[in-house]
Design a protein around this motif. Structure first.
Motif, PDB file in Angstrom:
ATOM      1  N   VAL A 283     -14.015   4.798   0.361  1.00  0.00           N
ATOM      2  CA  VAL A 283     -13.176   3.789  -0.286  1.00  0.00           C
ATOM      3  C   VAL A 283     -12.143   4.448  -1.188  1.00  0.00           C
ATOM      4  O   VAL A 283     -10.961   4.074  -1.191  1.00  0.00           O
ATOM      5  N   ARG A 284     -12.558   5.460  -1.944  1.00  0.00           N
ATOM      6  CA  ARG A 284     -11.637   6.125  -2.858  1.00  0.00           C
ATOM      7  C   ARG A 284     -10.499   6.790  -2.104  1.00  0.00           C
ATOM      8  O   ARG A 284      -9.348   6.793  -2.557  1.00  0.00           O
ATOM      9  N   ALA A 285     -10.791   7.364  -0.944  1.00  0.00           N
ATOM     10  CA  ALA A 285      -9.746   8.022  -0.168  1.00  0.00           C
ATOM     11  C   ALA A 285      -8.715   7.018   0.340  1.00  0.00           C
ATOM     12  O   ALA A 285      -7.531   7.347   0.467  1.00  0.00           O
ATOM     13  N   LEU A 286      -9.149   5.791   0.625  1.00  0.00           N
ATOM     14  CA  LEU A 286      -8.222   4.768   1.098  1.00  0.00           C
ATOM     15  C   LEU A 286      -7.327   4.246  -0.027  1.00  0.00           C
ATOM     16  O   LEU A 286      -6.281   3.657   0.233  1.00  0.00           O
TER      17      LEU A 286
ATOM     18  N   SER B 256      -2.191   8.126   7.264  1.00  0.00           N
ATOM     19  CA  SER B 256      -2.932   8.425   8.487  1.00  0.00           C
ATOM     20  C   SER B 256      -4.011   9.474   8.233  1.00  0.00           C
ATOM     21  O   SER B 256      -5.155   9.341   8.687  1.00  0.00           O
ATOM     22  N   SER B 257      -3.663  10.524   7.479  1.00  0.00           N
ATOM     23  CA  SER B 257      -4.629  11.580   7.176  1.00  0.00           C
ATOM     24  C   SER B 257      -5.770  11.062   6.309  1.00  0.00           C
ATOM     25  O   SER B 257      -6.931  11.433   6.492  1.00  0.00           O
ATOM     26  N   LEU B 258      -5.434  10.200   5.351  1.00  0.00           N
ATOM     27  CA  LEU B 258      -6.461   9.661   4.462  1.00  0.00           C
ATOM     28  C   LEU B 258      -7.406   8.728   5.211  1.00  0.00           C
ATOM     29  O   LEU B 258      -8.614   8.726   4.966  1.00  0.00           O
ATOM     30  N   VAL B 259      -6.867   7.939   6.137  1.00  0.00           N
ATOM     31  CA  VAL B 259      -7.720   7.065   6.947  1.00  0.00           C
ATOM     32  C   VAL B 259      -8.649   7.904   7.816  1.00  0.00           C
ATOM     33  O   VAL B 259      -9.850   7.609   7.944  1.00  0.00           O
ATOM     34  N   ALA B 260      -8.107   8.966   8.410  1.00  0.00           N
ATOM     35  CA  ALA B 260      -8.938   9.839   9.241  1.00  0.00           C
ATOM     36  C   ALA B 260     -10.069  10.448   8.418  1.00  0.00           C
ATOM     37  O   ALA B 260     -11.209  10.552   8.883  1.00  0.00           O
TER      38      ALA B 260
ATOM     39  N   GLU C 145       4.045  15.101   1.297  1.00  0.00           N
ATOM     40  CA  GLU C 145       5.032  14.588   0.353  1.00  0.00           C
ATOM     41  C   GLU C 145       6.296  14.167   1.111  1.00  0.00           C
ATOM     42  O   GLU C 145       6.823  14.910   1.945  1.00  0.00           O
ATOM     43  N   GLY C 146       6.759  12.951   0.836  1.00  0.00           N
ATOM     44  CA  GLY C 146       7.919  12.414   1.534  1.00  0.00           C
ATOM     45  C   GLY C 146       7.581  11.725   2.836  1.00  0.00           C
ATOM     46  O   GLY C 146       8.468  11.199   3.513  1.00  0.00           O
ATOM     47  N   ASP C 147       6.312  11.721   3.209  1.00  0.00           N
ATOM     48  CA  ASP C 147       5.875  11.091   4.460  1.00  0.00           C
ATOM     49  C   ASP C 147       4.650  10.233   4.173  1.00  0.00           C
ATOM     50  O   ASP C 147       3.523  10.598   4.505  1.00  0.00           O
TER      51      ASP C 147
ATOM     52  N   TYR D  46       0.835  -1.209   0.000  1.00  0.00           N
ATOM     53  CA  TYR D  46       0.000   0.000   0.000  1.00  0.00           C
ATOM     54  C   TYR D  46       0.867   1.256   0.000  1.00  0.00           C
ATOM     55  O   TYR D  46       0.649   2.180  -0.784  1.00  0.00           O
ATOM     56  N   LEU D  47       1.855   1.293   0.892  1.00  0.00           N
ATOM     57  CA  LEU D  47       2.715   2.473   0.968  1.00  0.00           C
ATOM     58  C   LEU D  47       3.531   2.645  -0.314  1.00  0.00           C
ATOM     59  O   LEU D  47       3.774   3.772  -0.757  1.00  0.00           O
ATOM     60  N   LEU D  48       3.941   1.525  -0.907  1.00  0.00           N
ATOM     61  CA  LEU D  48       4.669   1.598  -2.171  1.00  0.00           C
ATOM     62  C   LEU D  48       3.772   2.152  -3.274  1.00  0.00           C
ATOM     63  O   LEU D  48       4.194   3.004  -4.074  1.00  0.00           O
TER      64      LEU D  48
END
Length: 375
Positions: free
Chosen positions: A168-171, A150-154, A142-144, A32-34
């Motif tokens: 769902v789209r935000a995740l 975390s912000s998108l999950v919130a 950017e870069g984090d 996911y992070l990649l």
């Protein structure tokens, strides 16, 4: 050796399942992070704005708002006229909630003491746009990637978002970003891997856009001959969303409470576009002006400028609601005079009033050519 009742293998199986679950979660999180890193647009106007904001050591002025500010206010010209240090952090579709977040960042991290908030009539009825918010979050973080996730999950778990398609789209934020051709995907990945210049990457990916500086870039396009579209035709009748109205009020209140000077600027449209709103324009914007001024902010609607003071030609506009690079430079010159040391004494002479809308029509639509553009 296992016992005859099989107790030891039974104990091991749950442990093995837990390990397998943890490994699966770790693989998913890594993937996911990649994907968040690789598929998120490296070159975007929002990314440029945040990159230049983060790179600045100190700022005294910050521009926020939606594309009205992004394409309307040239911070390089503003700083040249006033000796200020400004970054334009206005981004496409930016909502007042995100504007307030940007203001808090500017004040807390860069020492900003003056905010210019760009608005338009359509701003008062436009709620959260998930595509815009996702781009805002990715640029801010950017870069984090962990901070972005975390912000998108919130956001996805907000009461007004959770359970909807936007949650769902935000995740999976890459679904909210522009779809790129194979060449663009390759350019995006190359720039990420090489750590290329964000502004140059944006110039490669966003057709017609060029970088100017301090978070700002613009287009050299002009309204196509015969293009009679108006805000009314594209977006429908104007309306006010009380939630959005309250969010703008919260910006005014926060700035007043934290001793931050706030200038709210309604950026200019072609006169035929303003006229297409009919009496809704002066009615709604006059109410907005009263709310802003009651909370201690300065309010400037450049659509009210007398033609002898500021009269942008159609060639200053990218479309029916946005300025191009030439138009933004010209507008910013005017804005610098109105917010400069002698600006308070100049405003009454420069700007008309919503109370005399018939006078505005006579001044700004003096011939049939302009009036015909409304049809």
């Amino acid at each position: 050796m296992p016992t005859t009742d099989g107790s030891r293998p039974t104990q091991r199986r749950p442990a093995a399942r837990r390990v397998a679950t943890l490994v699966s979660l770790a693989i998913f999180a890594g993937t996911y992070l990649l994907a968040l890193w690789g598929l998120g647009a490296y070159g975007s106007t929002t990314a440029v704005a945040w990159h230049d904001f983060h790179a600045a050591e100190r700022l005294d002025t910050l521009v926020v708002g939606s594309s009205f500010g992004q394409q309307g206010i040239d911070p390089v010209t503003l700083d040249a006229r006033l000796g200020t240090t400004t970054v334009n952090l206005a981004t496409p579709g930016q909502t007042p909630d995100d504007s307030l977040d940007a203001i808090k960042c500017g004040v807390g991290e860069k020492g900003v003491c003056h905010v210019i908030l760009a608005v338009g009539l359509d701003s008062l009825g436009t709620r959260l746009d998930t595509n815009s918010h996702v781009a805002f979050v990715l640029g801010r973080n950017e870069g984090d990637p962990l901070g972005a996730a975390s912000s998108l999950v919130a956001f996805a778990l907000r009461p007004d978002v959770v359970g909807t398609r936007d949650s769902v789209r935000a995740l999976f934020p890459w679904t909210c970003l522009p779809t790129y051709a194979p060449r663009s995907v390759a350019l995006n990945l190359r720039n990420r891997i090489q750590g290329g210049d964000v502004a140059h990457a944006t110039e490669e990916l966003v057709r017609g856009w060029h970088y100017v500086g301090r978070g700002y870039g613009n287009y050299d396009r002009t309204i196509a001959p015969g293009d009679g579209r108006t805000s009314l035709q594209v977006f429908g009748s104007p309306h006010v969303d009380r939630v959005v109205w309250d969010e703008y009020a919260a910006i005014c209140d926060w700035c007043r409470e934290h001793n931050v000077s706030l200038t709210v600027v309604a950026t200019p449209h072609p006169a035929y576009d303003v006229a297409a709103f009919g009496d809704d324009y002066p009615r709604i914007m006059a109410d907005f002006q009263r709310m802003v001024q009651a909370r201690g902010a300065t309010y400037l609607d450049l659509n009210l400028a007398h033609r002898s003071y500021y009269d942008p030609p159609l060639s200053d506009f990218d479309d029916f609601e946005h300025l191009n690079a030439t138009g933004a430079e010209r507008l910013t010159d005017v804005l610098a005079r109105l917010i400069g040391p002698d600006g308070a004494g100049e405003r009454d002479a420069a700007l008309g009033s919503y109370d005399d809308w018939d006078g505005w029509r006579r001044e700004h639509l003096p011939d049939a050519a302009d009036a015909g553009r409304q049809s």
